[in-house]
Design an enzyme around this catalytic site. Structure first.
Site, mmCIF file in Angstrom:
data_model
loop_
_atom_site.group_PDB
_atom_site.id
_atom_site.type_symbol
_atom_site.label_atom_id
_atom_site.label_comp_id
_atom_site.label_asym_id
_atom_site.label_seq_id
_atom_site.Cartn_x
_atom_site.Cartn_y
_atom_site.Cartn_z
ATOM 1 C CG ASP A 3 -1.760 1.244 1.353
ATOM 2 O OD1 ASP A 3 -2.362 1.639 0.345
ATOM 3 O OD2 ASP A 3 -1.809 1.839 2.444
ATOM 4 C CB SER A 4 0.159 4.750 -0.709
ATOM 5 O OG SER A 4 -1.066 4.756 0.004
ATOM 6 C CE1 TYR A 35 2.892 5.651 -3.087
ATOM 7 C CE2 TYR A 35 1.783 3.807 -4.151
ATOM 8 C CZ TYR A 35 2.891 4.329 -3.533
ATOM 9 O OH TYR A 35 4.009 3.533 -3.362
ATOM 10 N N GLY A 36 -2.788 9.150 -3.587
ATOM 11 C CA GLY A 36 -4.107 9.563 -4.101
ATOM 12 C C GLY A 36 -4.171 10.932 -4.737
ATOM 13 C CB CYS A 66 -2.972 0.781 -2.379
ATOM 14 S SG CYS A 66 -2.975 2.544 -2.725
ATOM 15 C CG ASN A 67 -9.375 1.242 -2.711
ATOM 16 O OD1 ASN A 67 -10.381 0.711 -3.157
ATOM 17 N ND2 ASN A 67 -8.978 1.041 -1.472
ATOM 18 C CB THR A 68 -4.563 5.336 -5.030
ATOM 19 O OG1 THR A 68 -5.512 5.964 -4.163
ATOM 20 C CG2 THR A 68 -4.009 6.347 -5.988
ATOM 21 C CD GLU A 144 -1.963 8.154 7.049
ATOM 22 O OE1 GLU A 144 -0.909 8.685 7.384
ATOM 23 O OE2 GLU A 144 -2.039 7.226 6.216
ATOM 24 C CB CYS A 177 -10.088 5.206 0.244
ATOM 25 S SG CYS A 177 -8.615 5.875 1.038
ATOM 26 C CB THR A 178 -6.527 1.666 2.637
ATOM 27 O OG1 THR A 178 -5.944 2.961 2.427
ATOM 28 C CG2 THR A 178 -6.080 0.721 1.559
ATOM 29 C CG HIS A 179 -6.706 5.927 5.220
ATOM 30 N ND1 HIS A 179 -5.962 5.281 4.251
ATOM 31 C CD2 HIS A 179 -5.814 6.567 6.020
ATOM 32 C CE1 HIS A 179 -4.684 5.526 4.458
ATOM 33 N NE2 HIS A 179 -4.566 6.302 5.522
HETATM 34 N N1 DGL Z 1 -4.140 3.690 0.247
HETATM 35 C C1 DGL Z 1 -4.776 4.727 -0.539
HETATM 36 C C2 DGL Z 1 -6.045 4.170 -1.189
HETATM 37 O O1 DGL Z 1 -6.578 3.145 -0.802
HETATM 38 C C3 DGL Z 1 -5.106 5.940 0.321
HETATM 39 C C4 DGL Z 1 -3.889 6.746 0.732
HETATM 40 C C5 DGL Z 1 -3.205 7.419 -0.437
HETATM 41 O O2 DGL Z 1 -3.763 8.377 -1.027
HETATM 42 O O3 DGL Z 1 -2.109 7.010 -0.773
HETATM 43 O O4 DGL Z 1 -6.534 4.753 -2.131
#
Ligand code: DGL
Length: 269
Positions: A3-4, A35-36, A66-68, A144, A177-179
């Site tokens: 993941d990012s 990364y987003g 990571c979705n992004t 975060e 998104c993971t969060h």
């Molecule tokens: N892990 C990213 C996602 O799931 C969120 C954090 C990022 O923007 O890197 O999209």
């Protein structure tokens, strides 16, 4: 799994719930998060570096937690990997399509929404399905920072992001998104009980279990899997935040790996 940053541990938690015996090597690219808000080219470059680092650990599967990165880079990751790659977007889209027959909402980062990846995955699974995707760039830093769904600032931001979805009344909303699973309670309350929330991480965990079983690669012991983490930034901070994102599961170790080392795995053009 990679993941990012720390967020992908929400996906780790889902996989460990489904397949507690699997050993996991997790890379969180915390030095370069988020990364987003980055361009597709940058996300693809980082994602391939992350993949190559993980491949040096000889995994039987790679999960893009990571979705992004899934949105921007799944094709290039699949074509660069000798082992099967599971993303979070296609399983999340399929789970939403199976859960409801009406329109589907998607919440994600700027890059995920702009890529159109969820929209395409939903169209592939259910042609003609209406999709409403909303970018929520403030949610990653807010989560975060340790704020939760009861926090007035979080509620204020969510009310703004969810306004359109409250009007459109989709049958399901994908937490893309993971969060966002950490805010599922507040999002669910604001959208109301008629909206089914889809956690793309748990959909991916089901896919991981299915693929491993089908290929005869599953480690069927019910628990005892080891979670070894690498981060490209401060391992102490990573370890401190890990338990919250990982649903209470502490990593068995957190080591530092420099981004220079990740770059070394992929020759620069
Ligand atoms: N892990 C990213 C996602 O799931 C969120 C954090 C990022 O923007 O890197 O999209």
């Amino acid at each position: 799994m990679f993941d990012s940053g720390i967020g992908g541990l929400t996906v780790v938690a889902e996989i460990m719930r489904a397949m507690g015996g699997e050993d996991i090597v997790y890379l969180g690219d915390s030095a370069r998060v988020p990364y987003g808000i980055k361009s597709p080219q940058t996300i693809q470059r980082f994602a391939v570096q992350d993949l190559k680092f993980l491949l040096s650990h000889r995994p039987k599967m790679v999960v893009v937690a990571c979705n992004t990165a899934s949105a921007a880079a799944i094709e290039i990751l699949e074509s660069s990997s000798p082992v099967v790659v599971v993303d979070v977007i296609r399983p999340g889209a399929r789970a939403a399509v199976e859960a409801v027959s009406g329109p589907i909402g998607v919440l994600g980062t700027e890059a995920t929404v702009a890529s159109g990846a969820y929209q395409r995955a939903i169209e592939a699974a259910s042609p003609g399905r209406e999709v409403l995707a909303v970018a929520c760039p403030l949610l990653v830093p807010i989560v975060e920072e340790g704020r939760d769904g009861d926090d007035p600032i979080v509620l204020h931001v969510l009310c703004d992001y969810l306004r359109e979805l409250q009007r459109a009344r989709p049958g399901a909303v994908i937490l893309g998104c993971t969060h966002y699973p950490l805010l599922a309670g507040a999002i669910g309350k604001l959208l109301g009980p008629r909206v089914t929330l889809i956690n793309s991480g748990s959909a991916a965990a089901r896919e991981v279990a299915d693929v491993l079983k089908k290929k005869g690669l599953a480690n069927l012991r019910p628990q005892g899997g080891v979670l070894r983490c690498f981060t490209t930034d401060n391992p102490q901070r990573f370890a401190r935040l890990a338990e919250r994102f990982g649903g209470g599961r502490k990593p068995d170790g957190v080591d530092y790996v420099a981004t220079d080392e990740l770059e070394a795995h992929v020759p620069q053009k």
